[in-house]
Write a protein that holds these residues in place. Sequence first.
Motif, short mmCIF file in Angstrom:
data_model
loop_
_atom_site.label_atom_id
_atom_site.label_comp_id
_atom_site.label_asym_id
_atom_site.label_seq_id
_atom_site.Cartn_x
_atom_site.Cartn_y
_atom_site.Cartn_z
N CYS A 121 0.85 -1.19 0.00
CA CYS A 121 0.00 0.00 0.00
C CYS A 121 0.88 1.24 0.00
CB CYS A 121 -0.88 0.05 1.24
SG CYS A 121 -1.84 -1.43 1.49
N LYS A 122 0.38 2.29 -0.64
CA LYS A 122 1.16 3.53 -0.74
C LYS A 122 0.48 4.64 0.07
CE LYS A 122 2.92 6.78 -4.19
NZ LYS A 122 3.23 6.94 -5.62
N ILE B 78 14.91 7.01 2.10
CA ILE B 78 15.53 7.74 1.00
C ILE B 78 14.99 9.15 0.97
CG2 ILE B 78 15.57 7.90 -1.52
CD1 ILE B 78 15.86 5.00 -1.65
N LEU C 221 15.23 12.62 -1.20
CA LEU C 221 15.74 13.39 -2.32
C LEU C 221 15.57 14.85 -1.95
CD1 LEU C 221 14.27 11.27 -5.24
CD2 LEU C 221 16.44 11.04 -4.06
N PHE D 182 12.18 16.13 -4.21
CA PHE D 182 11.26 15.30 -4.98
C PHE D 182 10.38 14.50 -4.02
CE2 PHE D 182 11.04 12.23 -8.88
CZ PHE D 182 9.70 12.53 -9.00
N PHE D 183 10.97 13.58 -3.27
CA PHE D 183 10.20 12.89 -2.24
C PHE D 183 11.12 12.24 -1.22
CE2 PHE D 183 10.46 9.79 -5.84
CZ PHE D 183 11.14 8.76 -5.23
N PHE E 181 11.15 8.53 0.95
CA PHE E 181 10.53 7.23 0.78
C PHE E 181 10.99 6.29 1.88
CE2 PHE E 181 11.24 2.89 -1.03
CZ PHE E 181 9.91 2.52 -1.15
N PRO F 137 10.04 2.28 3.09
CA PRO F 137 9.23 1.06 3.04
C PRO F 137 9.17 0.42 4.42
CG PRO F 137 11.40 0.65 2.09
CD PRO F 137 11.42 2.06 2.64
N HIS G 268 4.39 1.55 1.86
CA HIS G 268 5.41 2.43 1.31
C HIS G 268 5.01 3.86 1.65
CE1 HIS G 268 6.85 -0.64 -1.93
NE2 HIS G 268 7.06 -1.03 -0.70
N TYR H 224 5.53 7.85 1.54
CA TYR H 224 6.16 8.90 0.74
C TYR H 224 5.80 10.27 1.32
CZ TYR H 224 6.97 5.72 -3.25
OH TYR H 224 7.41 4.71 -4.07
#
Lengths: 197, 165
Positions: A13-14, A45, A47, A56-57, A59, A61, A75, A77
Motif C-alpha cells: 500500500c502507498k 531515502i 531526495l 522530490f520525495f 521514501f 518502506p 510504502h 512517501y
Amino acid sequence: MTFINYASREINCKIVYYGPGLCGKTTNLQWIYEKTNPNAKGKLISLATETDRTLFFDFLPLELGTVRGFKTRFHLYTVPGQVFYDASRKLILKGVDGVIFVADSQVERMDANVEAIDNLIVNLKSQGYDLLNIPYILQLNKRDLPNVATVDEMRKALSRKTPPEPVIEACAARGTGVFETLKGVAKLVLADLTKTS
Amino acid sequence: MAAPDIVMYEEEFNQIKGIIAKLRVDANSKVVFLVDKNGQQIAAHGEIEHLDTTSLASLTAGNVAATDGLARLIGEKEFSILFHEGEKDNIHISIVASRVILVVIFDERSSLGLVRLRVKKASEELNRVFSNIMAKVEKERANVGTTFESPFAEITDEDIDSLFS
C-alpha cells in the motif's frame, strides 16, 4: 492503488504525507524510521536539496506483518511542500492508497495549510481520486509550540469531509502522535480493502 | 473502493518470472526487474542479494514519472527508454504495456545494443502477459459484489491492531 500479489501473498500500500512547506512531513518519516525495528524497515531515502528541503520525495518502506496470510507492506512517501514543486507533488500522488495531511499548527501558517489542502484536492482530482472517498487523516503537528491555533479553529478551517476525518494532534519532532497517525491511516486503508468484495 | 487495479495471479506471475529470467541470460545482464509505475516491485531476477530492490523500485518509478512529466512538457507522450551509464554498471529502463517498467542492470560483459535488442523481444512477451492480467482484472471488476471474493473481506480490527503491536 493497492498492489496485491496472490502468488507471493503480499499486499503493498502507498501512503503519502502531504502538507505545506516545513510542516513536518519528513520529520514524521524520520521518527518512524528511527523507532522501527531494523528488520521491519528499508532504507529511508530523501531526495532533498543541500539545505535539507525535500526536492522530490522521501521514501520509507515498512513491513508491518501478516494479515490473513498476506505480508503487509506500506510504502510511505512525502511530497515537497514548497509551492513551486507542484508538478512533483502531482506525480507522487499517483497510485496513492491513503493520505495524511500534516498541518502546521502555528497561527501564521494557517493560510498555508488551507492553500495546501486545496492543492491536495486539485492534485488528487488530476490523478482521478476524490478526497471524500480516499482513506485520509488530518494530523495537527507542532502542538508543543506557543503560538498555535486551537484544535477547534483548525478543524473548522481544515476539515473537508463529512463525516469529519479523524484528527490527530502531534509533535513529530518528539514523536507524539506520529505512530497514532500512521496506524490510523493504515486501518482506513486495510478497511477499504474489505469493501472490495 | 473498486477492485484493486493490479492483481497478480500465480499463473501470470510464473510467466513473468520466466520471461525476465530468460532476458537476464539472453542480455548477459546482472539484474532484471519489473516495477509498476507506482513504484511497487513486481518481480526481480539476478544478482539481487546485495541490492536494495525496494528503493530501486521506488526511485525508478520516480525517475520515470519525472521523465514522463518532461516528455509532456515538450509535447511527447512519453520517453519509452531511459539509459543511465556508469563507470562499471549501467541501467536500461523501458516502459512495457504503458504501465510497467522493465529495468535491466548490466556491466561490460554486455552492451547497450544487445540489451536493447533482447529487451524489445521480452517486452512483446510481457505485453501479452499484462493484457491477460488486465483482462482478468476487468472481468473480476465486472463481477464485484457478485462473485469476486476478496481475501480481506474479513479483516478485523484485531488483525490490524496486531500489525502494530
